[in-house]
Structures are given as structure tokens and as C-alpha cells.
Design a protein around this motif. Structure first.
Motif, PDB file in Angstrom:
ATOM      1  N   PHE A 168      12.993  12.844  28.349  1.00 17.81           N
ATOM      2  CA  PHE A 168      11.997  12.756  27.274  1.00 17.81           C
ATOM      3  C   PHE A 168      12.209  11.502  26.424  1.00 17.81           C
ATOM      4  N   PHE A 169      13.451  11.211  26.119  1.00 19.33           N
ATOM      5  CA  PHE A 169      13.743  10.056  25.261  1.00 19.33           C
ATOM      6  C   PHE A 169      13.315   8.753  25.946  1.00 19.33           C
ATOM      7  N   THR A 170      13.564   8.675  27.255  1.00 21.28           N
ATOM      8  CA  THR A 170      13.146   7.500  28.030  1.00 21.28           C
ATOM      9  C   THR A 170      11.625   7.374  28.014  1.00 21.28           C
ATOM     10  N   ALA A 171      10.951   8.474  28.333  1.00 20.99           N
ATOM     11  CA  ALA A 171       9.477   8.455  28.435  1.00 20.99           C
ATOM     12  C   ALA A 171       8.829   8.064  27.109  1.00 20.99           C
TER      13      ALA A 171
ATOM     14  N   VAL B 158      10.763  22.835  29.889  1.00 16.12           N
ATOM     15  CA  VAL B 158      11.477  21.574  29.681  1.00 16.12           C
ATOM     16  C   VAL B 158      12.458  21.736  28.513  1.00 16.12           C
ATOM     17  N   LEU B 159      13.386  20.817  28.427  1.00 18.01           N
ATOM     18  CA  LEU B 159      14.327  20.733  27.290  1.00 18.01           C
ATOM     19  C   LEU B 159      15.146  22.009  27.050  1.00 18.01           C
TER      20      LEU B 159
ATOM     21  N   CYS C 212       9.439  17.644  18.083  1.00 17.64           N
ATOM     22  CA  CYS C 212       9.359  16.189  17.909  1.00 17.64           C
ATOM     23  C   CYS C 212       9.022  15.520  19.246  1.00 17.64           C
ATOM     24  N   PHE C 213       9.740  15.916  20.302  1.00 12.03           N
ATOM     25  CA  PHE C 213       9.518  15.328  21.627  1.00 12.03           C
ATOM     26  C   PHE C 213       8.150  15.713  22.200  1.00 12.03           C
ATOM     27  N   LEU C 214       7.795  16.990  22.074  1.00 10.91           N
ATOM     28  CA  LEU C 214       6.517  17.441  22.640  1.00 10.91           C
ATOM     29  C   LEU C 214       5.328  16.800  21.930  1.00 10.91           C
TER      30      LEU C 214
ATOM     31  N   LYS D  87       2.561  14.270  23.699  1.00 12.22           N
ATOM     32  CA  LYS D  87       1.124  14.555  23.555  1.00 12.22           C
ATOM     33  C   LYS D  87       0.392  13.321  23.012  1.00 12.22           C
ATOM     34  N   LYS D  88       0.999  12.720  21.983  1.00  6.29           N
ATOM     35  CA  LYS D  88       0.409  11.547  21.333  1.00  6.29           C
ATOM     36  C   LYS D  88       0.219  10.394  22.329  1.00  6.29           C
ATOM     37  N   TYR D  89       1.212  10.199  23.198  1.00  4.90           N
ATOM     38  CA  TYR D  89       1.140   9.062  24.139  1.00  4.90           C
ATOM     39  C   TYR D  89       0.587   9.466  25.509  1.00  4.90           C
ATOM     40  N   LYS D  90       0.071  10.699  25.588  1.00 12.26           N
ATOM     41  CA  LYS D  90      -0.555  11.191  26.829  1.00 12.26           C
ATOM     42  C   LYS D  90       0.392  11.082  28.043  1.00 12.26           C
TER      43      LYS D  90
END
Length: 402
Positions: A14-17, A38-39, A117-119, A123-126
Motif C-alpha cells: 500500500f505504501f508503495t502504491a 488487505v492489511l 488512511c491507506f484505503l 480510493k483518491k488515486y483510483k
């Protein structure tokens, strides 16, 4: 077809993406996760509070918490360290706090804060999150990487592997030419059946511990549990001794110094002084040392001193026995137990086959690694997550440069 495909829906993935998307909002990115959720490791870490990082801000000091990866992480930590992690989460609306022992948690004391925070960011960056995708094969076609799962085939320009301790993925990477250091457990507690600690569950003391006939030693809080011994001191020893203790089949003698660094001679002298000072008092009544009375009483009885014996009546032999129990108690370890849900493995992709300036494979072009898939692991305290954030950040920077 994706620009970047992240295999593994954990912290590093997630951090990479997210970091990659922030630098390239038009990038088409997907996270593939074999499980339904996930996570999951983030959720259970730190007792459900998520131990995000550790308040150690100097790269050369931080690397000392990694039994495997100390040398290799020095450069990466100069690029992205604990302070950068705090800043990153604050920018994303998550405030962290430092606890007494240096561990850092979200102020909310809930791992859900990190997950949300990650999810929200994905979502924001699709970013596509595709669960239930178990990778069956990985191969290189002319200008892209192909990843076949149990459902479909994906193609991507950049492939990022963040699958942690996954033997199936390691096997695939081995077929592609990588060397895998065989995995063994790290961060575990010791199974000990011994009358001296039989009824002392929950008792804790700062002690130094050593594996007999070896160079393995550590110190820190030691916690007595219903199956044996745990706590930071034991976990530290298990991490540094992961391979050696595996080779011993987890059968060995543990030497415990309940007075941490006091020697046998110093302790004997101290006990002689106590004998004069407390002559009329009962020995078992009160611990003269900085650990619980229950533990003191147990060690006194193990030294062949009865419950009612007074200090004045102690023989030379009893004093010697007690000094020995205090500074060099020998406990037979028979096996290990996993530390809570925090299963950590020593082993993974050989560090010599990775470029630590970019986290790219030296053997496979445009394949990157982040997190515990490589032969890096740390002691407990937020350090394994810091490796995930740092390596994920470096992968996103490297791909971005292309």
C-alpha cells in the motif's frame, strides 16, 4: 495492462502504491492480494494499535535494530527514516505519539486509523485493489511482465513484489534466477517448564539472558508467561539467534541474570551485607532487589532456603546458592511459541541480489522488492514496519525517475 502492479496487499504494498500515485496521478496501478482482506498484519500489529515506527531518528542508530539488513539499510534510511514516516502520516491526517519505550502509535490507539488512511488514499488515486488473486506464475514477455492469477492474466511495465514471507512466491522468484535464503522463524518466545517460574505468570523483571555455550546474549524486560519466558529481552535474543536456535531445534540452556549486569562475586558480597543489615528479618519476606517479591521468594526457595529462615541463619553455601540463582539461573528451553500474532521470518531474497539505492532486482529488470520478502527482519518495536515504509518509498522514487 497496468503501469505498475503491486503483488501483496500489506503495509509495504500500500505504501508503495500510494507514494507512486502521488508522484504520478495518471499512473494505472493495481494491488493484487491473495486473501479476502488487505492489511491484515497492520490490523493485528501492536495489539491492534499498530506500532507504526520507532522514535529513533538517526539512520546509523536505527540499523542496529535489524539482525539481518543492518549494513544494507544504512543508505535507504538516509533517504527515508522514522522522522519522514511521522511527517508522511501527519500530511495524510494521522498524528502519531511516542510511548515511553520509544514505540510510536497513532494517537487514536487504533490500527483502523492507519487502514482507513491507506484505503482513502487508494480510493483518491483510483488504485485498483483486487482481492482473492492468488499468483500462479510470473514471466517476462517482450516489453512487459505478465502475472497469471487464479482468475486472470495481468500485464505491467513495473512489477513490485511485497508478499512478505510467502514460500510460493519465493519459489517463483527462485525459478526466475533469484537466491532465496531459507526462512526460519524470528521473534518468538521460549517454552520452559520449571518450578522456579511455575506460578509466576505476569511477573516481569529487567534481566540479561544468554544461550549457554554460544555468543548469543541480550538484555531487557523479561516476562514470565504460562508457557515460559517472553518480553523484549527474550524476543531480542530470538531475533539475533534465529538461525542458531533453529539449528539447535529450540533445545538449549538459557542462562538468566535477574540482576542484569551484576557479577556472581558482587552479588555474594551484597548478600553478605544484607545478612548483617537484616539479621533478624525473614529472607523470603521482601525482595532487596529491583524485581517482584514473588520472584525473589521463588529464587530463595530454589537456593535451599526455607520460608522461615532469617538472614542471620544463612550458611555460606546458601548464600552462594542464592547468588548463583540470581546471576546465573539455568533454565532448560524446550521449543518456542509465536509472539502474539506478530509472526516474523528471517530469510527471503538474498540481499546481494538487490540494488538498495532503488530496491530493484539486479537480475530481473523493472522488478522491485519492498518489505519482508527480502532477507531483512527486525526486533519488535515498530522496526519491521519502518523497513516496509522505507523500501516502499524508495521503490516509488525509483519508478518515478524512469
Amino acid at each position: 495492462m497496468y503501469d505498475a502492479l503491486i503483488v501483496g496487499g500489506g503495509a509495504a504494498g500500500f505504501f508503495t502504491a500510494i507514494n507512486l500515485s502521488e508522484k504520478n496521478p495518471n499512473y494505472k496501478i493495481a494491488i493484487l492480494e491473495r486473501g479476502k482482506e488487505v492489511l491484515t498484519k497492520v490490523r493485528v500489529s501492536g495489539g491492534g494499535r499498530c506500532n507504526v515506527t520507532h522514535a529513533c531518528f538517526v539512520p546509523n542508530d536505527l540499523v542496529k535494530f535489524y539482525p539481518r539488513g543492518e549494513k544494507e539499510l544504512r543508505g535507504p534510511f538516509h533517504q527515508f527514516c522514522s522522522g519522514d514516516t511521522i511527517e508522511w502520516f501527519e500530511k495524510h491526517g494521522v498524528e502519531l505519539k511516542i510511548e515511553e519505550d520509544g514505540r510510536m502509535f497513532p494517537v487514536s490507539d487504533s490500527s483502523q486509523t492507519i487502514i482507513d488512511c491507506f484505503l482513502n488514499a487508494t480510493k483518491k488515486y483510483k488504485i485498483d485493489i483486487l482481492t482473492g488473486q492468488s499468483v500462479q506464475s510470473i514471466f517476462r514477455s517482450e516489453d512487459s511482465w505478465k502475472v497469471e492469477t487464479n482468475h486472470q492474466t495481468f500485464r505491467c511495465e513495473y512489477l513490485v513484489m511485497t508478499t512478505g514471507s510467502n514460500p510460493k512466491i519465493w519459489e517463483m522468484l527462485e525459478k526466475l534466477g533469484h537466491t532465496i535464503v531459507p526462512p526460519v522463524p524470528s521473534l518468538f518466545t521460549f517454552n520452559i517448564k520449571d518450578n522456579r517460574i511455575k506460578d509466576l505468570m505476569g511477573v516481569s523483571a529487567f534481566a540479561s539472558v544468554k544461550v549457554q555455550h554460544s555468543k548469543l546474549s541480550a538484555s531487557g524486560p523479561l516476562l514470565i508467561t504460562h508457557w515460559g519466558m517472553s518480553g523484549p529481552g527474550i524476543l531480542r535474543l530470538s531475533a539475533w539467534g534465529a538461525r542458531e536456535l533453529f539449528n539447535k531445534n529450540y533445545q538449549f540452556i538459557l542462562e538468566v541474570n535477574w540482576l542484569n549486569d551484576a557479577t556472581l562475586e558482587e552479588t555474594e558480597n551484597q548478600l553478605k551485607e544484607l545478612k548483617l543489615e537484616h539479621a533478624k528479618k525473614v529472607v523470603t519476606k521482601k525482595s532487596p532487589f529491583d524485581f517482584p517479591n514473588r520472584l525473589w521468594e521463588s529464587l530463595v526457595l530454589a537456593s535451599e532456603i526455607s520460608m522461615e529462615t532469617k538472614w542471620a541463619d544463612l550458611s555460606k553455601k546458601q548464600l552462594q546458592n542464592l547468588a548463583l540463582q540470581l546471576t546465573n539461573g539455568k533454565f532448560q528451553v524446550n521449543g518456542k511459541s509465536t509472539f502474539k500474532e506478530e509472526f516474523v521470518t528471517a530469510g527471503g531474497i538474498d540481499l546481494k541480489e538487490i540494488n538498495f539505492k532503488t530496491m530493484e532486482s539486479k537480475l530481473l529488470p523493472k522488478v522491485y522488492f519492498a518489505g519482508e520478502i527480502v532477507n531483512i527482519d527486525a526486533i519488535t518495536g515498530g522496526f519491521n514496519f519502518q523497513n516496509a515504509w522505507t523500501s516502499g518509498f524508495i521503490v516509488s522514487e525509483s519508478i518515478n525517475k524512469f
